[in-house]
Write a protein that holds these residues in place. Structure first.
Motif, mmCIF file in Angstrom:
data_model
loop_
_atom_site.group_PDB
_atom_site.id
_atom_site.type_symbol
_atom_site.label_atom_id
_atom_site.label_comp_id
_atom_site.label_asym_id
_atom_site.label_seq_id
_atom_site.Cartn_x
_atom_site.Cartn_y
_atom_site.Cartn_z
ATOM 1 N N GLU A 38 0.840 -1.202 0.000
ATOM 2 C CA GLU A 38 0.000 0.000 0.000
ATOM 3 C C GLU A 38 0.872 1.248 0.000
ATOM 4 O O GLU A 38 0.608 2.202 -0.749
ATOM 5 N N GLY A 39 1.915 1.236 0.814
ATOM 6 C CA GLY A 39 2.824 2.378 0.847
ATOM 7 C C GLY A 39 3.511 2.597 -0.483
ATOM 8 O O GLY A 39 3.680 3.737 -0.934
ATOM 9 N N VAL A 40 3.895 1.503 -1.133
ATOM 10 C CA VAL A 40 4.587 1.604 -2.426
ATOM 11 C C VAL A 40 3.675 2.185 -3.495
ATOM 12 O O VAL A 40 4.058 3.107 -4.241
ATOM 13 N N VAL A 41 2.461 1.684 -3.586
ATOM 14 C CA VAL A 41 1.557 2.139 -4.648
ATOM 15 C C VAL A 41 1.142 3.594 -4.411
ATOM 16 O O VAL A 41 0.958 4.366 -5.370
ATOM 17 N N LYS A 42 1.033 4.002 -3.164
ATOM 18 C CA LYS A 42 0.691 5.396 -2.867
ATOM 19 C C LYS A 42 1.814 6.339 -3.299
ATOM 20 O O LYS A 42 1.565 7.391 -3.882
ATOM 21 N N LEU A 43 3.044 5.955 -3.021
ATOM 22 C CA LEU A 43 4.160 6.822 -3.386
ATOM 23 C C LEU A 43 4.292 6.941 -4.899
ATOM 24 O O LEU A 43 4.517 8.044 -5.422
ATOM 25 N N PHE A 44 4.126 5.843 -5.614
ATOM 26 C CA PHE A 44 4.192 5.915 -7.077
ATOM 27 C C PHE A 44 3.095 6.828 -7.622
ATOM 28 O O PHE A 44 3.312 7.584 -8.577
ATOM 29 N N SER A 45 1.909 6.760 -7.022
ATOM 30 C CA SER A 45 0.816 7.614 -7.482
ATOM 31 C C SER A 45 1.132 9.082 -7.233
ATOM 32 O O SER A 45 0.896 9.936 -8.096
ATOM 33 N N ILE A 46 1.686 9.391 -6.077
ATOM 34 C CA ILE A 46 2.085 10.764 -5.757
ATOM 35 C C ILE A 46 3.092 11.291 -6.776
ATOM 36 O O ILE A 46 3.092 12.474 -7.130
ATOM 37 N N LEU A 47 3.927 10.374 -7.287
ATOM 38 C CA LEU A 47 4.972 10.755 -8.239
ATOM 39 C C LEU A 47 4.484 10.729 -9.682
ATOM 40 O O LEU A 47 5.288 10.823 -10.616
ATOM 41 N N GLY A 48 3.172 10.590 -9.871
ATOM 42 C CA GLY A 48 2.583 10.770 -11.196
ATOM 43 C C GLY A 48 2.272 9.520 -11.982
ATOM 44 O O GLY A 48 1.748 9.613 -13.107
ATOM 45 N N ALA A 49 2.573 8.342 -11.443
ATOM 46 C CA ALA A 49 2.372 7.108 -12.198
ATOM 47 C C ALA A 49 0.895 6.717 -12.285
ATOM 48 O O ALA A 49 0.077 7.093 -11.436
ATOM 49 N N LYS A 50 0.587 5.968 -13.328
ATOM 50 C CA LYS A 50 -0.688 5.256 -13.404
ATOM 51 C C LYS A 50 -0.467 3.921 -12.697
ATOM 52 O O LYS A 50 0.481 3.206 -13.034
ATOM 53 N N VAL A 51 -1.309 3.594 -11.727
ATOM 54 C CA VAL A 51 -1.014 2.446 -10.888
ATOM 55 C C VAL A 51 -2.127 1.415 -10.893
ATOM 56 O O VAL A 51 -3.294 1.724 -11.175
ATOM 57 N N VAL A 52 -1.729 0.191 -10.559
ATOM 58 C CA VAL A 52 -2.661 -0.918 -10.394
ATOM 59 C C VAL A 52 -2.642 -1.333 -8.934
ATOM 60 O O VAL A 52 -1.589 -1.647 -8.385
ATOM 61 N N VAL A 53 -3.819 -1.309 -8.307
ATOM 62 C CA VAL A 53 -3.964 -1.766 -6.924
ATOM 63 C C VAL A 53 -4.583 -3.153 -6.955
ATOM 64 O O VAL A 53 -5.647 -3.353 -7.548
ATOM 65 N N THR A 54 -3.930 -4.096 -6.313
ATOM 66 C CA THR A 54 -4.439 -5.463 -6.351
ATOM 67 C C THR A 54 -4.211 -6.174 -5.028
ATOM 68 O O THR A 54 -3.255 -5.901 -4.304
#
Length: 270
Positions: A38-54
């Motif tokens: 959860e921490g990893v996907v949140k940080l990537f999103s903050i940095l502008g990435a399109k993310v997949v949560v699974t």
């Protein structure tokens, strides 16, 4: 533009200023509905990435996805996929939906895993062995196998979440230590195989991190004895993952980045 005939292009140096900008990149983090993932996907999103949560629980996936969208600078909607990675059809659906939704895959973070405690005397040790290796190792192989054709197209990167337990034996951690040790070797082999294809493969190894399910006695022990006198947080691990995915790490592959606040100096006291 070079400083002189013997120097490298200064533009390459200047580009480091934007090395944490993941705008336009697609990042898939398994096990991202809780904990470190959860921490990893949140940080990537903050940095502008399109993310997949699974993850395996739809409600948890949806909750994190809503939070992730709010953290995105452009309020990008993440892809939500509920999946059991021990099932091949779920892995294939996860990757297929990622490509269908975003058209590419740039970063794969294999974070999903379990860490039960048992030893060789337990009557169900072989059942636990099969379970842990299915989730912590076999599912990683299946996910990479399915995703790698798309990662090769983007010169993408793979980051496997291991543990200091891979090289520090711990009592009642027979299956977990063994699976993580195997994961480290998997990473090295894949770095050799995929490097010529333009894909980097690395490992991050945390120790005790403050997430749900970690015994309070472990946390207190680390706070008393570890060099930095604190327990790791998901953000500590996420920063390391982002570094390995960034252009700052474009000449790093087959490596194991230990992020544990010096806990490994204690051996494995658990």
């Amino acid at each position: 533009m070079a400083l002189n005939a013997n120097d490298y292009p200064i533009d390459d140096y200047l580009a480091v200023k934007n090395s944490r900008n993941f705008t336009g990149k697609v990042v898939l983090v398994t096990g991202s509905s809780s904990g470190i993932g959860e921490g990893v996907v949140k940080l990537f999103s903050i940095l502008g990435a399109k993310v997949v949560v699974t993850g395996r629980k739809e409600a948890d996936v949806h909750k994190v996805a809503q939070e992730v969208q709010q953290l995105s600078p452009d309020k990008l909607k993440p892809l939500e996929v509920t999946a059991d990675l021990t099932k091949r059809e779920d892995v294939e659906r996860l990757i297929n939906e990622t490509i269908k939704t975003f058209g590419q895959l740039d970063v794969l973070v294999n974070n999903a895993g379990i860490y039960p405690t048992s030893d060789i005397h337990d009557k169900n040790i072989t059942d636990e062995f099969d379970l842990v290796f299915n989730i912590d190792l076999r599912a990683v192989v299946q996910t990479i196998h399915t995703a790698v054709p798309y990662l090769e197209k983007t010169n993408g990167t793979i980051i496997d979440m291991s543990s200091v337990s891979a090289f520090l034996a711990g009592k009642s951690q027979l299956t977990y230590c063994s699976a993580k040790a195997a994961l480290n070797m998997l990473t090295e082999v894949l770095a050799l195989e995929l490097g010529p294809k333009g894909v980097r493969v690395n490992t991050v190894s945390p120790a005790v991190t403050e997430v749900d399910g970690i015994p309070k006695t472990w946390i207190e022990l680390v706070r008393q004895l570890a060099p930095l006198r604190r327990v790791g947080e998901p953000l500590d691990i996420a920063k390391a993952v982002v570094f390995l995915a960034s252009t700052d790490a474009q000449y790093i592959t087959g490596e194991n980045l230990v992020v544990d606040g010096g806990q490994h100096f204690l051996g494995n006291p658990l």
